[in-house]
Design an enzyme around this catalytic site. Sequence first.
Site, PDB file in Angstrom:
ATOM      1  CE  LYS A 154      -6.997   1.262   4.309  1.00 60.25           C
ATOM      2  NZ  LYS A 154      -5.727   1.908   4.742  1.00 60.25           N
ATOM      3  CB  CYS A 180      -3.595  -1.590   4.959  1.00 62.60           C
ATOM      4  SG  CYS A 180      -2.430  -1.323   6.323  1.00 62.60           S
ATOM      5  CD  GLU A 236      -2.543   1.218   2.712  1.00 62.56           C
ATOM      6  OE1 GLU A 236      -3.677   1.719   2.749  1.00 62.56           O
ATOM      7  OE2 GLU A 236      -1.966   0.746   3.725  1.00 62.56           O
TER       8      GLU A 236
END
Length: 545
Positions: free
Chosen positions: A358, A392, A283
Site C-alpha cells: 500500500k 483501499c 484488506e
Amino acid sequence: MNNAAAFPHISIRNMTNADIQSVVDLQRRVYPQTLAWDAEELAHHLEVFPEGQLVAVDERGQILGSASSLIIDWDDYAESARWSAITGRGRFDTHNPLGKTLYGADMCVDPAARHMGIGSLFYEARKKMIRERGLKRLLTGGRIPAYAEVSQTMSPQEYVADVVAGLRKDPTLSFQLANGLVVLDVVPQYLDDSDSRGFATLLEWLNPEYVTSVSFQSAGSPEGAEEFGGETRHEPVRPSRVRIATMQYLLRPIKCFEDFATQVEFFVRSAREYRSQFVLFPEYFTMQLLSYLREPSAARAVRRLAQLAPDYEALFRRLAAENNLYIIAGTHPVIQEGRLFNAAHMFTPNGRVFRQKKVHLTETEKASYQMSRGHGFYVYETDYGNVAILVCYDVEFPEAARVLAEAGAQILFVPSCTDERQGFCRVRYCAQARASENQIYVAMASTVGNLPDVPCMATHYGQASILTPSDYFFARDGIAAEGTINQEQIVISDVDLALLEEQRVNGTVLPLNDLIKDAYDRVIHYTDRRTEPEKVRAAVPNLKA
C-alpha cells in the site's frame, strides 16, 4: 502561496560551464571549505550528467542557488551508505544512467536569497526530471544543523522524530519534509559536518507515475519483473470473458488459525465451483487472527500478526494451486528490513506470490500501526488479462489508476476495509470513478462484521462490487454486480475484456485516450475583490497526471 508566484523573477535552468566560477563563489559563501565544490568537480559533474546540474537565476541572470544530482542504482549501496561512497567522493563517477534513483547530492542557496522559495523550485525541477525520465524516486541526505543545540540531551534519532512530529523545527529537515520528502533513516558519519554532529537523514520522494510490469512467463529475474515499455513478448491467447469472485468477508472472533483457514477455504471452494478465474479478499481480513492472539497494543498487534506471514502464505499458495485460481488474498502485514508494510498478496496457480504494498497510508496506519508506505505500482500479466491492485485508500488518488491503465491494466482489484459508511462511500465512489475515467473494470472487496477485542477493528461497513465503465454495452449503471450491504456473501460476475478493448477505441467517449496533459500546464488565478484591483497571479507548475 506557491513560491513561483511569490517570486516570479526566479527561474531554474541547467548549469553551464560559464556558470562554474559563480557557483564556486556561491558555495564558498555558504559552506565550509571542506564541503564546497571546486571548479574541477563542477566541470566533471557537467561532463558526467549535465541534465542533473541546476542553477537558480534572477531576472538579471545572477546565480542565487545551485543543485547537483546524479542517477544511481540504490541496490549498490547499504542504507547506511555515506555521501562520499554514493557520489564517488564528490566526482559523480558513480553515476549510472540505467539506475532508477535520482540522488540529490547537494543544494545550495545564497544567504541573501533565503526564504524566496528557491529550494522548493529545485525540488519541483528534480521531481519533473524524475517523471520525464521514468525514474522511481528521489533520494537525498539531509543535514540536521539545529541538532547541535540539543546533542548533549538527546540522540539524533529522537531529534529527527521530534522534527517529523512537528515538535521541533530544523532549518533543513523541516524544509525537506514540507517538500514531500519522507525520512527513511538517520545515518551516522554521513558528512564532516560539526553542526549535525556527523549525522544526516536519508530522505525519499517516490514518483507516483512509476510503474513496473510483471509477467508470470518472464524468464529473467526470479521475481519476473521488468520495466514497462520493454521488449515486446509473444502474447498468449487469452479468453475474452473472465469471471471474478469478490468477497464480503465477515470478521468474527475465532479461536485458532485453523478456524481462519476453514472460513477462507469455504470461500475459495465456492468461487471454484462457480468457475471463477480470480478471487478477491478484502484488506486486513487477516486481522481476524488477532481475535485469539489477544494483543491490546495496536502497533504490537500488527507486528505480531506479521509473524504469521509464513502460515498465511502457505495456506493461499496451496489454495491457489489446488483450485487453479488467481487469489488476491486481501492484505497481510509484512516486515522487511525492520519496516512494516500493509501488503496485498496475489497467489497464482503456478505457485508464485506477488506483493503490492500500500502506497498511501491512512492516519491509523501511520500513527497507530506505525507502518511504512510502499514503493510504486505493478501490472501483472496473467493468463486472463492484465491486472493491477490498489489497496483501499490508494484508489482515492486518480493518478495511481491512470498510470496503471496507461500501462495496460484491464482489471483493477481493490481490497478495502472501512469501519463506517462515510469511509466506505469514499472508496466506493472513487472506485466507480476510476472505472469510467480509465475505461477499466474495478473489483472491490469489503470487510463486514466486527472484532470488538482487536485494536482499531471493532466495527465494519462494507459492500463488495464489480464495476464497469459507464457506456453502452456495459452494465446500465456501471455496476456489473454488488452485494447486500454488511452481509457475508460472495459477489460474482463476468467481465468482457474484448468489449473493454473495443470500447477504448469506439466508445461514446474515450477518457483513457482523450486526456490532454498540456491543458494542465498552468492554472491562472484571477482576483475580483472590492478592496484591491484585479490582478493575475503567476501560474502554478503542473504535476502531470
